[in-house]
Design an enzyme around this catalytic site. Sequence first.
Site, mmCIF file in Angstrom:
data_model
loop_
_atom_site.group_PDB
_atom_site.id
_atom_site.type_symbol
_atom_site.label_atom_id
_atom_site.label_comp_id
_atom_site.label_asym_id
_atom_site.label_seq_id
_atom_site.Cartn_x
_atom_site.Cartn_y
_atom_site.Cartn_z
ATOM 1 N N GLY A 15 -4.052 12.801 7.365
ATOM 2 C CA GLY A 15 -4.289 12.632 8.802
ATOM 3 C C GLY A 15 -3.847 13.888 9.505
ATOM 4 N N ASN B 47 -1.098 8.916 11.383
ATOM 5 C CA ASN B 47 -0.903 8.611 12.809
ATOM 6 C C ASN B 47 -2.127 8.957 13.647
ATOM 7 O OD1 ASN B 47 1.642 7.442 13.262
ATOM 8 N ND2 ASN B 47 2.652 9.397 12.836
ATOM 9 N N ARG C 292 15.236 2.727 12.209
ATOM 10 C CA ARG C 292 15.971 3.638 13.108
ATOM 11 C C ARG C 292 16.845 2.846 14.075
ATOM 12 N NH1 ARG C 292 10.651 7.432 13.896
ATOM 13 N NH2 ARG C 292 11.179 8.986 12.307
ATOM 14 N N ASP D 53 10.590 2.533 12.725
ATOM 15 C CA ASP D 53 11.294 2.477 14.018
ATOM 16 C C ASP D 53 12.377 1.399 13.986
ATOM 17 O OD1 ASP D 53 8.932 4.032 15.728
ATOM 18 O OD2 ASP D 53 8.208 2.700 14.171
ATOM 19 N N ARG E 98 18.125 -0.172 13.623
ATOM 20 C CA ARG E 98 19.247 -0.765 12.882
ATOM 21 C C ARG E 98 20.318 0.284 12.609
ATOM 22 N NH1 ARG E 98 16.302 -3.421 7.904
ATOM 23 N NH2 ARG E 98 18.433 -4.053 7.405
ATOM 24 N N HIS F 111 3.495 1.899 17.007
ATOM 25 C CA HIS F 111 4.403 2.901 16.442
ATOM 26 C C HIS F 111 4.142 4.164 17.251
ATOM 27 C CE1 HIS F 111 6.396 5.706 13.791
ATOM 28 N NE2 HIS F 111 5.258 6.337 13.552
ATOM 29 N N ASP G 235 -6.002 14.907 -2.771
ATOM 30 C CA ASP G 235 -6.002 15.709 -1.540
ATOM 31 C C ASP G 235 -7.208 16.628 -1.584
ATOM 32 O OD1 ASP G 235 -3.383 16.585 0.508
ATOM 33 O OD2 ASP G 235 -5.182 17.841 0.489
ATOM 34 N N ARG H 295 1.611 11.104 19.149
ATOM 35 C CA ARG H 295 0.791 10.653 18.023
ATOM 36 C C ARG H 295 -0.639 10.388 18.499
ATOM 37 N NH1 ARG H 295 5.912 8.284 17.898
ATOM 38 N NH2 ARG H 295 7.107 8.561 15.979
HETATM 39 N N1 NAD Z 1 3.510 6.287 10.053
HETATM 40 C C1 NAD Z 1 4.572 7.044 10.169
HETATM 41 O O1 NAD Z 1 5.666 6.528 10.413
HETATM 42 C C2 NAD Z 1 4.426 8.526 9.974
HETATM 43 C C3 NAD Z 1 5.551 9.347 9.858
HETATM 44 C C4 NAD Z 1 5.343 10.708 9.668
HETATM 45 C C5 NAD Z 1 4.065 11.234 9.626
HETATM 46 N N2 NAD Z 1 3.012 10.391 9.765
HETATM 47 C C6 NAD Z 1 1.626 10.876 9.760
HETATM 48 O O2 NAD Z 1 1.197 11.086 8.426
HETATM 49 C C7 NAD Z 1 0.149 12.053 8.422
HETATM 50 C C8 NAD Z 1 0.466 13.132 7.424
HETATM 51 O O3 NAD Z 1 1.606 13.873 7.839
HETATM 52 P P1 NAD Z 1 2.111 15.107 6.963
HETATM 53 O O4 NAD Z 1 3.320 15.663 7.622
HETATM 54 O O5 NAD Z 1 2.151 14.699 5.542
HETATM 55 O O6 NAD Z 1 0.891 16.117 7.195
HETATM 56 P P2 NAD Z 1 0.423 17.292 6.241
HETATM 57 O O7 NAD Z 1 -0.461 18.151 7.055
HETATM 58 O O8 NAD Z 1 1.613 17.874 5.525
HETATM 59 O O9 NAD Z 1 -0.438 16.535 5.110
HETATM 60 C C9 NAD Z 1 -1.703 16.028 5.327
HETATM 61 C C10 NAD Z 1 -2.467 16.222 4.033
HETATM 62 O O10 NAD Z 1 -3.713 15.559 4.145
HETATM 63 C C11 NAD Z 1 -4.694 16.356 3.512
HETATM 64 N N3 NAD Z 1 -6.029 16.016 4.011
HETATM 65 C C12 NAD Z 1 -6.545 16.267 5.242
HETATM 66 N N4 NAD Z 1 -7.790 15.811 5.315
HETATM 67 C C13 NAD Z 1 -8.079 15.240 4.119
HETATM 68 C C14 NAD Z 1 -9.207 14.595 3.583
HETATM 69 N N5 NAD Z 1 -10.325 14.435 4.294
HETATM 70 N N6 NAD Z 1 -9.129 14.146 2.307
HETATM 71 C C15 NAD Z 1 -8.013 14.294 1.577
HETATM 72 N N7 NAD Z 1 -6.899 14.896 2.046
HETATM 73 C C16 NAD Z 1 -6.947 15.372 3.286
HETATM 74 C C17 NAD Z 1 -4.288 17.780 3.830
HETATM 75 O O11 NAD Z 1 -4.857 18.697 2.912
HETATM 76 C C18 NAD Z 1 -2.764 17.691 3.732
HETATM 77 O O12 NAD Z 1 -2.292 18.022 2.422
HETATM 78 C C19 NAD Z 1 0.027 12.551 9.872
HETATM 79 O O13 NAD Z 1 -0.992 11.837 10.517
HETATM 80 C C20 NAD Z 1 1.390 12.194 10.451
HETATM 81 O O14 NAD Z 1 1.366 12.054 11.843
HETATM 82 C C21 NAD Z 1 3.169 9.064 9.918
#
Ligand code: NAD
Length: 303
Positions: free
Chosen positions: A74, A115, A146, A143, A148, A170, A30, A83
Amino acid sequence: VAIIGAGNVGATTAYALMLRALFRDIVLIDKDMARAQAEAVDIAHGNALARPARIWAGTYADAATAQIAILTAGAATHGAESRLSVTARSAAIVQACVADLRAAGFDGLLLVAANPVDVMALTAFEHAGLPASRVIGSGTLLDSSRLRQAVAARLGVAPGSVSGYVVGEHGDSEVVAFSTVRVGGLPLSAIPGAAALDLDAIAADVREAAYRIVTGKGYTSFGVATALVKICEAVIRDEKTVLPVSTLLTGQYGISDLYLSLPCIVGRGGVEKVLVAEFNPAETEQLHRSAEVVRQAALGRMG
Ligand SMILES: NC(=O)c1ccc[n+]([C@@H]2O[C@H](COP(=O)([O-])OP(=O)(O)OC[C@H]3O[C@@H](n4cnc5c(N)ncnc54)[C@H](O)[C@@H]3O)[C@@H](O)[C@H]2O)c1
């Protein structure tokens, strides 16, 4: 396994992977090193009570030989933010992380959770220098789980006895494909009580689930982490499990050059085959609309 992004999703995934004992080494990366270190140490403190694994905070050099890199860095959404509204911010982060991963020589399987996941998986694919089969978005596996769960709870059966797919984006345009739902292998029409199900309400529940969770706790983590573990397991154990994940479409339903979820056979090679189900005409039309939404978001990425 390397987990990039040690926020809510990354840390929960690391913890779930430690409990599942799929990997001997779990490295958290991170840009906030203190956060990654704290999460790694916290998870490692449970390892004496689980199966042995090394869990630490590292750098991209540590990811070079990983079998799987999970990209959770992200932009997070807040409140009623969709999203897609964080596309540009997430794309910049994903691009930077994938460039670092590539520079480190990573040549494994890249699993994207950031996302909007379909657009981020496409972005990752464009920058990773890996075949599309080895760049996967977690897509609608969550999803579908969810869906199911929602059907199972209403019918009083175990969620594992319900199968069925949410496909497409998604996100808000996802297709809740009731034509694919089976209970114990039987169509809904054969299940007592199923005729009374309000399918529109279930679809809305599934589609809006993340918003409700974000309202309540600020983010979602456990569901997506479980989906990520399931995909890792299918890859590491070369299971050939059919999972709805986001993959590069190459003409299925006339859609190409986009990442979207369809049921895929997942094994050591990643997405080894994309299955083309017979959706009903309304679902097929919704899938095309979903593809258009994702296409527009992909085009507007840097906008
Ligand atoms: N696909 C899914 O089903 C799903 C579900 C939930 C969340 N998400 C997505 O996952 C992502 C993360 O969500 P979260 O709640 O963990 O967010 P968060 O803010 O808690 O964590 C994101 C982390 O990424 C780090 N970060 C940011 N830029 C960076 C970089 N350039 N290099 C390294 N690390 C970096 C940040 O320091 C932070 O610790 C979001 O985009 C969220 O929308 C996806």
